[in-house]
Design a protein around this motif. Sequence first.
Motif, PDB file in Angstrom:
ATOM      1  N   LEU A 202      16.555  29.053  14.058  1.00 23.66           N
ATOM      2  CA  LEU A 202      17.103  30.252  13.427  1.00 23.66           C
ATOM      3  C   LEU A 202      18.558  30.426  13.897  1.00 23.66           C
ATOM      4  O   LEU A 202      18.862  30.211  15.067  1.00 23.66           O
ATOM      5  CB  LEU A 202      16.265  31.464  13.828  1.00 23.66           C
ATOM      6  N   CYS A 203      19.460  30.809  12.997  1.00 29.39           N
ATOM      7  CA  CYS A 203      20.860  31.039  13.369  1.00 29.39           C
ATOM      8  C   CYS A 203      21.326  32.374  12.794  1.00 29.39           C
ATOM      9  O   CYS A 203      21.108  32.650  11.611  1.00 29.39           O
ATOM     10  CB  CYS A 203      21.761  29.927  12.830  1.00 29.39           C
ATOM     11  N   VAL A 204      21.955  33.177  13.625  1.00 27.19           N
ATOM     12  CA  VAL A 204      22.376  34.502  13.172  1.00 27.19           C
ATOM     13  C   VAL A 204      23.700  34.888  13.829  1.00 27.19           C
ATOM     14  O   VAL A 204      23.985  34.493  14.959  1.00 27.19           O
ATOM     15  CB  VAL A 204      21.260  35.546  13.480  1.00 27.19           C
ATOM     16  N   SER A 241      12.771  40.715  16.771  1.00 28.68           N
ATOM     17  CA  SER A 241      12.182  40.973  15.446  1.00 28.68           C
ATOM     18  C   SER A 241      12.637  39.974  14.377  1.00 28.68           C
ATOM     19  O   SER A 241      12.152  40.017  13.247  1.00 28.68           O
ATOM     20  CB  SER A 241      12.556  42.383  14.989  1.00 28.68           C
ATOM     21  N   LEU A 242      13.576  39.096  14.687  1.00 29.27           N
ATOM     22  CA  LEU A 242      14.127  38.199  13.663  1.00 29.27           C
ATOM     23  C   LEU A 242      13.122  37.141  13.219  1.00 29.27           C
ATOM     24  O   LEU A 242      12.334  36.642  14.008  1.00 29.27           O
ATOM     25  CB  LEU A 242      15.393  37.503  14.186  1.00 29.27           C
ATOM     26  N   SER A 243      13.193  36.807  11.928  1.00 33.58           N
ATOM     27  CA  SER A 243      12.333  35.750  11.369  1.00 33.58           C
ATOM     28  C   SER A 243      13.177  34.929  10.390  1.00 33.58           C
ATOM     29  O   SER A 243      14.387  35.150  10.276  1.00 33.58           O
ATOM     30  CB  SER A 243      11.138  36.374  10.643  1.00 33.58           C
ATOM     31  N   GLU A 244      12.523  34.004   9.672  1.00 29.71           N
ATOM     32  CA  GLU A 244      13.279  33.148   8.743  1.00 29.71           C
ATOM     33  C   GLU A 244      14.067  33.938   7.698  1.00 29.71           C
ATOM     34  O   GLU A 244      15.065  33.470   7.178  1.00 29.71           O
ATOM     35  CB  GLU A 244      12.392  32.086   8.072  1.00 29.71           C
ATOM     36  N   LYS A 245      13.625  35.165   7.411  1.00 22.21           N
ATOM     37  CA  LYS A 245      14.343  36.009   6.426  1.00 22.21           C
ATOM     38  C   LYS A 245      15.775  36.282   6.875  1.00 22.21           C
ATOM     39  O   LYS A 245      16.670  36.455   6.071  1.00 22.21           O
ATOM     40  CB  LYS A 245      13.655  37.380   6.252  1.00 22.21           C
ATOM     41  N   GLU A 246      15.972  36.367   8.185  1.00 24.71           N
ATOM     42  CA  GLU A 246      17.292  36.750   8.704  1.00 24.71           C
ATOM     43  C   GLU A 246      18.183  35.565   9.070  1.00 24.71           C
ATOM     44  O   GLU A 246      19.331  35.762   9.452  1.00 24.71           O
ATOM     45  CB  GLU A 246      17.148  37.637   9.954  1.00 24.71           C
ATOM     46  N   THR A 247      17.679  34.335   8.971  1.00 30.09           N
ATOM     47  CA  THR A 247      18.541  33.221   9.370  1.00 30.09           C
ATOM     48  C   THR A 247      19.740  33.150   8.432  1.00 30.09           C
ATOM     49  O   THR A 247      19.626  33.345   7.222  1.00 30.09           O
ATOM     50  CB  THR A 247      17.773  31.886   9.429  1.00 30.09           C
ATOM     51  N   GLY A 248      20.921  32.955   9.028  1.00 25.13           N
ATOM     52  CA  GLY A 248      22.152  32.897   8.226  1.00 25.13           C
ATOM     53  C   GLY A 248      22.725  34.250   7.855  1.00 25.13           C
ATOM     54  O   GLY A 248      23.618  34.340   7.021  1.00 25.13           O
ATOM     55  N   THR A 249      22.240  35.329   8.487  1.00 23.19           N
ATOM     56  CA  THR A 249      22.754  36.665   8.144  1.00 23.19           C
ATOM     57  C   THR A 249      23.713  37.182   9.216  1.00 23.19           C
ATOM     58  O   THR A 249      23.833  36.608  10.295  1.00 23.19           O
ATOM     59  CB  THR A 249      21.607  37.688   7.949  1.00 23.19           C
TER      60      THR A 249
END
Length: 260
Positions: A202-204, A241-249
Motif C-alpha cells: 500500500l502507498c499513500v 484504518s487504511l486498505s486497498e481503497k486508499e492506496t495512491g491517495t
Amino acid sequence: MGELCARSVLVTGANRGLGLGLVQHLLKMPNPPQWVFAGCRDPKGKQAQELQNLASKHSNLVIIPLEVTDPASVKAAAARVEELLRGSGLNLLINNAGTANPTSLDKETLETMTQTYTTNTVGPLLMGQAFLPLLKKAAQGSPGSGLSCSKAAIVNMSSYAGSIEDVYVWEFGQVVSYRCSKAALNMLTKCQSLAYREHGILCVALHPGWVQTDMGGSGESFKPPLTIDASVQGILKVLSSLSEKETGTFLNWEGKVLPW
C-alpha cells in the motif's frame, strides 16, 4: 477500526519533530512493533540525544545512520535493516525526512530548488527502491489478499502545501521549492502505488497537519495549530484504518482526502 499491528517500522528523519514523535508513540503502543528503526543523519550527534535516550530504554528501537539523499547511505541502511530482521520483511516505511526553504518565488535558485527536491522527493524514491525487497517479503509473509499498513506499506509524509488545486496558506509563505517538491512527492506516491500494488504494498501520501515543529514553526509570534502529539495520534489512527481503497491517495492526519 483495528490498531496498527506492524511487526517492523522504519521512520526517516526520526531524531526530532514529527519523526521523533512517531517513534515515541510507536514505542508506547499497547502492542508495539517488534522492531522500530529510527533513521537519522547523525545518530551520535547532539540533535539525536533524545533518540539515544529512548534507545537505551527500549530494546526494540534501533537507530540507523541514514542520509536519504545519499544512495550509498540508503543502501547501507537497507542492508543493516535486512540483517537485523533475519529473514522477515519490513512492514511499514514512513518517509518522514524533509526540508523546507522559506524562499519567495523571485529568490529561488538552482541550489535551493535542487536541495529541497533531492531531500523531499528523490529521498523517498531511493528509499522505496532500496527497501522494496523487504516490503515485498513482508507482504508475502502476511495472510490475506488485501492491502494494509500492518502488512506492507510506504507512507510518504507530504504536505497540503503541495496541492496544486488548493494552494494552502500561500499568504503565509510562498516556499516555492517546498511546494514543488511535495507536489512531485504526491506524483511519486501515485506511481509507487501503481507499480507496487501487485507486490501487495500500500502507498499513500499523508499531510500531517500544520505542526508545531522546527520546520513548521514554533515561535512565540505564531504557533501552528497542531501539536506533534495530536498529529501523530491522528496519523497512527489513519494508518491503522487504511486498505486497498486508499492506496495512491492524498490524505490528511484525520483521514480526509485532500485535493491534488
